[in-house]
Design an enzyme around this catalytic site. Structure first.
Site, PDB file in Angstrom:
ATOM      1  N   ASP A  31      -5.132   8.757  11.317  1.00  0.00           N
ATOM      2  CA  ASP A  31      -3.716   8.339  11.537  1.00  0.00           C
ATOM      3  C   ASP A  31      -3.253   8.775  12.802  1.00  0.00           C
ATOM      4  O   ASP A  31      -3.400   9.897  13.034  1.00  0.00           O
ATOM      5  CB  ASP A  31      -2.875   8.695  10.235  1.00  0.00           C
ATOM      6  CG  ASP A  31      -2.876   7.835   9.097  1.00  0.00           C
ATOM      7  OD1 ASP A  31      -2.831   6.670   8.987  1.00  0.00           O
ATOM      8  OD2 ASP A  31      -3.311   8.606   8.126  1.00  0.00           O
ATOM      9  N   GLU A  57       0.744  -1.035   0.206  1.00  0.00           N
ATOM     10  CA  GLU A  57       0.093   0.019   0.015  1.00  0.00           C
ATOM     11  C   GLU A  57       0.857   1.193  -0.011  1.00  0.00           C
ATOM     12  O   GLU A  57       1.739   1.583   0.987  1.00  0.00           O
ATOM     13  CB  GLU A  57      -1.021  -0.072   1.217  1.00  0.00           C
ATOM     14  CG  GLU A  57      -2.102  -1.325   1.193  1.00  0.00           C
ATOM     15  CD  GLU A  57      -2.571  -1.258   2.488  1.00  0.00           C
ATOM     16  OE1 GLU A  57      -2.753  -0.398   3.183  1.00  0.00           O
ATOM     17  OE2 GLU A  57      -3.020  -2.334   2.645  1.00  0.00           O
TER      18      GLU A  57
END
Ligand SMILES: Cc1ncc(COP(=O)(O)O)c(C=O)c1O
Lengths: 395, 258
Positions: B58, B47
């Site tokens: 995140d 990814e």
């Protein structure tokens, strides 16, 4: 009504809920319940009674005689600065805490820029005996110290946001991350008409009490329930949304949204989103956003912590796009002059955010018989350190 | 639809390792070397993160790698430029992962077209809602043979999981616990009730578990409940260690599987 949110949570092309899946259950729960709960008689009863006896509503609509003389028009000030905790922010936090309680939540989080929303959240959490965590940019913690002290005194934990420009945008990021990490017991009280649907609509509804009162007060004072102009500053846009709300569909009322130009819109140090922004996604909403060509959010600047935000609520993006509202921008320097002017002409020390709205009054081209309402969103106690530093009263 | 992701899951049944890294980190031009080194060490899927200034989902590690990558000058056009000959060098399945705003500014259709030309197999955009995807973009992604991967969490209701499964392809990305990326608070792979519940749904897409997977033990545990695991923050931390890129990548990947 052309300016209410549609079934998908959009105002025209702006709005929606662009959130990671982790937030979906909470936002969806809120979306399905907010209107229902807000319409329940026992909710309304508790909300109205707190607004009256705790917040101190209705707030006065004050005819500012000397200011009116100076600008040769009729200026009224909607005195949100006289609310408990000193700004309009508490209208919304009272509403949202009652909602959070009915959803069974036991922990409250919030973001804050100027600290007014943080204080208003910490206040209602103290009132209800609920745990409160407020995220605040490190830069704002320094420039709004009195509000940090108030939040702590009220029992809230104040967590510094240390990423990015260390201001309101970053505090909002941290609050959202907290919510992702605490999906079961936590409710996020957003402080403006920003964020994913249904927040912009919900916060606008809680703030709409401002224009609701204005209508009755103008009827009494002017014999008509509307002014020619409503002027409000726009950070995320909650005080403006509240002041505009009942006039959105009345084209005879000119709506004036005032953004912070910082050092000037072309200086690279500005927060005037309608001038500098283009369509994008921030904090779960499709709206106007200050960003680079590559779609990275740019760091805004304003002397006023509450207006130092690179986006604007989707309702305001729509008002801009459809030209329903007039957008003005006011620099740090012009805002500071407006602070001193109101203080010396009317004996009212406004917040730095509010001063941006005041500074735009002279540009409206209002005629002597026109009625101008300026939403006096907050008082200036929190900004005294900045004022003393900038005005040099001792010299 | 048939792309390298589908082929991978058809050929390999278990223990799949997918690694995330942020393009432009630690250095601007590390993108291709990292991909090739990961493949060399037996990683199954990669990814490639497109950095964003405000990565809401995140934790601190990827926030920081994103910030550095942006400062280094990483952009979507540059990433496409770096990857333009990647299919001459490797056939490993590649997924681009990032937030919606930079993709929107680039233009979603233009993005899909370019990604597909290069040989990208899938896209993950955590803040693109399922309903918008279905309404506006699904046809486009399918036209360009791009798998659109969606996340599910322990709080996602069954009906929505089924909808996600029906509307997406490639794999279902199971977020291990309610958290932002990089959390190693320990709760990450203990939620076996949730893992079993999803296994019992018999979804049409394979399941991968990510978020909080950071060492051999957590990797193994995730693999016991799904086709494999996704590792991001722990890999980013490994890249930041002293030593060469090659060494750091080899040491890290070997530590998971040996
Ligand atoms: C007094 C005052 N006015 C205005 C604002 C700006 O917020 P909004 O645009 O949501 O009214 C703030 C925010 O902190 C504030 O404290």
């Amino acid at each position: 009504m052309k300016f209410t949110v549609d079934d998908y949570g959009f105002y025209g092309k702006f709005g929606g809920a662009y959130i990671p899946e982790m937030l979906y259950p909470n936002v969806e729960e809120l979306r399905q319940n907010y209107l229902k709960i807000m319409q329940e008689p026992d909710f309304q009863e508790e909300f109205q009674s707190l607004l009256k006896d705790y917040v101190g509503r209705p707030t006065p609509l004050y005819f500012a005689k000397r200011l009116s003389e100076k600008y040769n028009t009729k200026i009224y000030l909607k005195r949100e600065d006289l609310n408990h905790t000193g700004a309009h922010k508490i209208n919304n936090t009272v509403g949202q805490i009652l909602l959070a309680k009915r959803l069974g939540k036991t922990r409250i989080i919030a973001e804050t820029g100027a600290g007014q929303h943080g204080v208003a959240t910490a206040t209602v959490c103290a009132l209800m005996g609920i745990e409160c965590v407020v995220y605040m940019g490190e830069v704002d913690i320094k420039r709004q110290a009195p509000n940090v002290a108030r939040m702590k005194m009220l029992g809230a934990s104040v967590v510094p946001a240390t990423s990015g420009s260390k201001t309101l945008k970053d505090a909002t990021n941290e609050a959202i991350r907290d919510w992702i990490n605490n999906p079961e017991n936590t409710y996020y009280i957003i402080g403006s008409v920003v964020g994913p649907h249904p927040y912009p609509d919900m916060v606008a509804r809680f703030q709409s009490v401002i224009s609701e009162e204005m209508m009755a007060q103008l009827q009494e004072k002017e014999g008509r329930d509307y002014p020619d102009y409503v002027v409000a500053c726009v950070g995320g846009g909650s005080n403006a949304a509240g002041a505009f709300y009942h006039y959105l569909d009345r084209p005879e009322v000119k709506l004036v949204a005032v953004e912070a130009a910082g050092l000037g819109v072309d200086s690279g140090e500005s927060a005037a989103t309608s001038v500098l922004g283009k369509e994008g996604i921030i904090h779960g909403s499709r709206t106007l956003l200050m960003q680079t060509e590559d779609g990275q959010v740019t760091e805004p600047y304003s002397i006023s912590a509450g207006l130092d935000y690179p986006g604007v609520g989707p309702l305001h993006a729509h008002l801009f796009d459809t030209k329903r509202a007039i957008f003005e921008s006011v620099t740090d320097e012009e805002a500071l002059q407006a602070v001193l002017e109101l203080t010396r002409l009317e004996g009212i020390i406004p917040a730095l955010e509010t001063a941006h709205a005041l500074a735009a009054v002279g540009r409206l081209g209002a005629k002597p018989d026109d009625v101008v309402v300026v939403n006096l969103s907050g008082r200036g106690d929190k900004d005294l350190a900045t004022y003393l530093e900038r005005f040099h009263f001792d010299e | 639809m048939n792309n390298r992701i589908q082929k991978l899951f058809a050929e390999k049944q278990q223990g799949l390792l997918s690694v995330y890294f942020t393009a432009g980190y630690p250095n601007l031009n590390d993108t291709v070397p990292i991909i090739l080194e990961l493949e060399k060490n037996g990683v199954d899927l990669i990814e490639v993160g497109m950095p964003f200034s405000d990565p809401l989902a995140d934790g601190p590690t990827i926030q920081q790698s994103s910030e550095i990558a942006i400062r280094n000058g990483m952009t979507i056009p540059l990433l496409f430029e770096q990857l333009k000959d990647i299919r001459e060098k490797t056939q490993i399945p590649l997924v681009l992962m990032g937030y919606l705003n930079p993709v929107m500014q680039y233009g979603v259709e233009r993005f899909c077209k370019k990604a597909s030309e290069i040989g990208i197999d899938g896209i993950i955009l955590p803040d693109l809602p399922l309903s918008d995807y279905v309404r506006e973009y699904k046809e486009l992604f399918e036209q360009y043979n791009l798998s659109k991967v969606f996340l599910v969490t322990p709080q996602t209701p069954e009906q929505r999981i089924r909808e996600i499964d029906a509307q997406s392809n490639g794999f279902v990305y199971m977020v291990s616990s309610a958290s932002t990326t990089g959390s190693t608070s320990g709760k990450s792979v203990e939620n076996t009730g949730y893992f079993e519940r999803l296994a019992g749904l018999e979804l049409r897409n394979p399941r991968m578990i990510g978020f909080g997977i950071h060492d051999k033990e957590t990797f193994q545990r995730a693999c016991n409940h799904s086709r494999g695991a996704i590792i991001g923050s722990a890999f980013i931390k490994a890249l930041a260690k002293e030593g060469s890129l090659q060494e750091n990548i080899r040491t890290f990947v070997q530590s998971l599987r040996n």
